[in-house]
Design a protein around this motif. Structure first.
Motif, PDB file in Angstrom:
ATOM      1  N   VAL A 361       0.859  -1.181   0.000  1.00 38.19           N
ATOM      2  CA  VAL A 361       0.000   0.000   0.000  1.00 38.19           C
ATOM      3  C   VAL A 361       0.895   1.231   0.000  1.00 38.19           C
ATOM      4  CG1 VAL A 361      -0.209   0.130   2.534  1.00 38.19           C
ATOM      5  CG2 VAL A 361      -1.991   1.119   1.094  1.00 38.19           C
ATOM      6  N   ALA A 362       0.498   2.228  -0.772  1.00 35.82           N
ATOM      7  CA  ALA A 362       1.285   3.452  -0.898  1.00 35.82           C
ATOM      8  C   ALA A 362       0.424   4.658  -0.560  1.00 35.82           C
ATOM      9  CB  ALA A 362       1.830   3.595  -2.318  1.00 35.82           C
ATOM     10  N   ASN A 363       1.075   5.674   0.018  1.00 34.18           N
ATOM     11  CA  ASN A 363       0.441   6.977   0.186  1.00 34.18           C
ATOM     12  C   ASN A 363       1.166   7.942  -0.739  1.00 34.18           C
ATOM     13  OD1 ASN A 363      -0.540   9.462   0.899  1.00 34.18           O
ATOM     14  ND2 ASN A 363      -0.329   9.162   3.101  1.00 34.18           N
ATOM     15  N   PRO A 364       0.579   8.267  -1.881  1.00 30.71           N
ATOM     16  CA  PRO A 364       1.250   9.140  -2.828  1.00 30.71           C
ATOM     17  C   PRO A 364       1.599  10.512  -2.258  1.00 30.71           C
ATOM     18  CG  PRO A 364      -0.557   7.989  -3.893  1.00 30.71           C
ATOM     19  CD  PRO A 364      -0.675   7.721  -2.419  1.00 30.71           C
ATOM     20  N   SER A 365       0.743  11.046  -1.381  1.00 32.55           N
ATOM     21  CA  SER A 365       1.007  12.371  -0.813  1.00 32.55           C
ATOM     22  C   SER A 365       2.265  12.377   0.038  1.00 32.55           C
ATOM     23  CB  SER A 365      -0.189  12.840   0.025  1.00 32.55           C
ATOM     24  OG  SER A 365      -1.352  12.939  -0.763  1.00 32.55           O
ATOM     25  N   ALA A 366       2.477  11.294   0.782  1.00 30.58           N
ATOM     26  CA  ALA A 366       3.658  11.199   1.636  1.00 30.58           C
ATOM     27  C   ALA A 366       4.842  10.572   0.922  1.00 30.58           C
ATOM     28  CB  ALA A 366       3.324  10.394   2.893  1.00 30.58           C
ATOM     29  N   GLY A 367       4.600   9.990  -0.257  1.00 32.01           N
ATOM     30  CA  GLY A 367       5.676   9.340  -0.996  1.00 32.01           C
ATOM     31  C   GLY A 367       6.194   8.089  -0.328  1.00 32.01           C
ATOM     32  N   THR A 368       5.285   7.335   0.318  1.00 36.04           N
ATOM     33  CA  THR A 368       5.704   6.139   1.055  1.00 36.04           C
ATOM     34  C   THR A 368       5.079   4.874   0.458  1.00 36.04           C
ATOM     35  OG1 THR A 368       3.865   6.393   2.623  1.00 36.04           O
ATOM     36  CG2 THR A 368       5.974   7.397   3.209  1.00 36.04           C
ATOM     37  N   LEU A 369       5.798   3.777   0.592  1.00 36.07           N
ATOM     38  CA  LEU A 369       5.328   2.462   0.179  1.00 36.07           C
ATOM     39  C   LEU A 369       5.589   1.493   1.318  1.00 36.07           C
ATOM     40  CD1 LEU A 369       4.410   0.724  -2.474  1.00 36.07           C
ATOM     41  CD2 LEU A 369       6.797  -0.027  -2.392  1.00 36.07           C
ATOM     42  N   THR A 370       4.567   0.721   1.701  1.00 35.48           N
ATOM     43  CA  THR A 370       4.689  -0.230   2.802  1.00 35.48           C
ATOM     44  C   THR A 370       4.194  -1.594   2.353  1.00 35.48           C
ATOM     45  OG1 THR A 370       4.257   1.558   4.379  1.00 35.48           O
ATOM     46  CG2 THR A 370       4.097  -0.695   5.196  1.00 35.48           C
ATOM     47  N   GLN A 371       4.960  -2.634   2.596  1.00 34.47           N
ATOM     48  CA  GLN A 371       4.512  -3.982   2.276  1.00 34.47           C
ATOM     49  C   GLN A 371       3.616  -4.491   3.396  1.00 34.47           C
ATOM     50  OE1 GLN A 371       7.090  -6.763   0.209  1.00 34.47           O
ATOM     51  NE2 GLN A 371       6.610  -8.351   1.725  1.00 34.47           N
ATOM     52  N   LEU A 372       2.438  -4.961   3.011  1.00 29.89           N
ATOM     53  CA  LEU A 372       1.476  -5.475   3.985  1.00 29.89           C
ATOM     54  C   LEU A 372       1.637  -6.962   4.234  1.00 29.89           C
ATOM     55  CD1 LEU A 372      -1.775  -3.649   2.801  1.00 29.89           C
ATOM     56  CD2 LEU A 372      -0.171  -2.945   4.592  1.00 29.89           C
ATOM     57  N   GLY A 373       2.085  -7.702   3.224  1.00 28.52           N
ATOM     58  CA  GLY A 373       2.216  -9.146   3.411  1.00 28.52           C
ATOM     59  C   GLY A 373       2.796  -9.811   2.179  1.00 28.52           C
ATOM     60  N   SER A 374       3.170 -11.080   2.330  1.00 25.57           N
ATOM     61  CA  SER A 374       3.644 -11.893   1.216  1.00 25.57           C
ATOM     62  C   SER A 374       2.956 -13.245   1.295  1.00 25.57           C
ATOM     63  CB  SER A 374       5.163 -12.055   1.242  1.00 25.57           C
ATOM     64  OG  SER A 374       5.580 -12.710   2.431  1.00 25.57           O
ATOM     65  N   PHE A 375       2.659 -13.829   0.131  1.00 25.22           N
ATOM     66  CA  PHE A 375       1.822 -15.018   0.054  1.00 25.22           C
ATOM     67  C   PHE A 375       2.459 -16.009  -0.929  1.00 25.22           C
ATOM     68  CE2 PHE A 375      -0.545 -11.340   1.196  1.00 25.22           C
ATOM     69  CZ  PHE A 375      -1.419 -11.755   2.187  1.00 25.22           C
TER      70      PHE A 375
END
Length: 430
Positions: A361-375
């Motif tokens: 999931v990314a927040n374009p305004s903050a310029g961040t990307l976070t991985q939520l999970g791997s499957f």
């Protein structure tokens, strides 16, 4: 010895190298008893699964979540066979407060592994109304049904690919042609409209309403007249992924042609619901995934300027794709969608050397990307039987539903990310 190793590497095609690496990773994973999926802390998961059956939803461009209740739509089909042509699929819903009970509401034979039966809620037709593709009197069609009392509210005389916000205008195409040219996306148990024509004038994109005959608004022949390429003449053409703007004022569609040598080329067209004002928005023979950000802007995963990645493009004559967050978003392909309740962008990745699909999931305004999970993604589920995550938001942006085959068969997982967002507030607030 090194010469032998180098020579061996040159003999092995890249696709085989990836398969070998995936097999090695799979063997190591199970020998170490590693988990088949993992998510970040503060994410709560609800799994929808059933012994002996696949549970899944389909593509990422439709949300299975009900807008105001705890119900979530799902498809169920036997996990003992692989061919959708010979299997009936059960359609229904779960209540996330009691996720062990599948509430069947219908069944269909017109479905596929990548997109299900295009099952979806139809809020304008009532709080209990759903649409799905099925056979009506032996012909492929779609119906809108009340899941509470079982009544059919109205029907469309062709299968629906995309439904507009009113619930009364549908886009359709030749699902049999689509299955032949892109297995996993269409239906192989219905007849093609023009099986021998490579660039038919009487087949293409149809506008369908409950009370009128389907109207061909863009033929494949007409599409070829829009900024034609020399590669089109000897190719076989088809449409895929028609999608309305949020308001239904315009629509997009992929125009795809397959050369005699198997080379596949794709571009994105937009047009009015009348078939007028056709625009060509991509020009380098590759676009794979999309999302309408608003009525005039599309987010794409495509190739432009010789570079693959995410791009924004305006639905305007002469507009060119602009790189979108190239230093934030993954460079690999995925299925992106914005949360309608906010600014968050969710997406996934495809398996590489490691047989895993990642959710981010990314927040374009903050310029961040976070991985939520791997499957874990079983390597044997490939081609039309592959199981992409296809992440989909709920209405308020607190839950994400995915399809996953980490156990060896399909199931759905609902991730509640509300606490995760609160904990990482700095990353998710602009």
């Amino acid at each position: 010895m090194n010469d032998i190793i180098d020579f061996t590497k040159r003999l092995i095609p890249p696709s085989c190298k990836t398969a070998i690496k995936q097999a090695i990773h799979t063997t190591v994973r199970f020998s170490r008893n590693e988990p088949t999926y993992k998510t970040e802390d503060d994410i709560t998961c609800i799994t929808l699964t059933e012994k002996g059956n696949h549970i899944f939803f389909g593509y990422y461009d439709i949300s299975p979540f009900h807008e105001s209740t705890a119900r979530i739509l799902a498809c169920k089909v036997s996990s003992k066979k692989r061919h959708s042509n010979s299997l009936h699929m059960d359609l229904g819903w779960y209540d996330t407060s009691s996720p062990d009970v599948f509430h069947k509401t219908a069944e269909t034979q017109t479905w596929c592994w990548q997109q299900g039966a295009r099952l979806q809620w139809v809020p304008k037709a009532g709080t209990n109304a759903v649409l799905y593709n099925t056979l009506c009197n032996g012909h492929a069609a779609s119906v809108v049904k009340d899941v509470k009392n079982g009544s059919i509210l109205y029907e469309f005389p062709m299968p629906t690919y995309a439904l507009d916000a009113s619930g009364k205008r549908a886009l359709s195409l030749d699902f049999a042609r689509l299955q032949r040219l892109r297995p996993g996306y269409g239906y192989g148990n219905i007849p093609e409209l023009s099986p021998t024509a490579t660039i038919p004038a009487d087949n293409g994109l149809f506008l369908v309403t409950p009370d009128n005959e389907p109207r061909l608004i863009l033929s494949l022949e007409n599409a070829c007249h829009q900024q034609p390429s020399p590669t089109m003449a000897s190719a076989c053409h088809y449409f895929n992924h028609p999608c309305w703007t949020p308001s239904g004022s315009r629509l997009m569609v992929f125009h795809i042609w397959v050369a005699p040598d198997g080379t596949r080329r794709t571009r994105l067209l937009t047009l009015d619901a009348t078939g007028d004002n056709v625009r060509v928005l991509t020009h380098e023979d590759h676009v794979s995934h999309y999302w309408w950000v608003d009525d005039s802007t599309l987010l794409l995963y495509a190739t432009h300027g010789g570079r693959q990645g995410y791009f924004m493009v305006r639905d305007e004559a002469g507009a060119l794709p602009e790189p979108y967050l190239p230093h934030t978003l993954p460079s690999s392909d995925g299925h992106p969608s914005f949360c309608r309740a906010g600014t968050l962008l969710v997406g996934d990745t495809l398996p590489g050397a490691r047989p895993e699909r990642n959710l981010w999931v990314a927040n374009p305004s903050a310029g961040t990307l976070t991985q939520l999970g791997s499957f874990y993604s079983p390597p044997n589920l490939s081609g039309e039987h592959r199981c992409d995550l296809h992440p989909r938001w709920n209405a308020d942006g607190t839950r994400i539903a995915i399809d996953t085959a980490h156990t060896g068969k399909r199931s759905m997982i609902i991730l509640d990310i509300s606490k995760f967002i609160q904990k990482h507030n700095a990353s998710f607030s602009s």
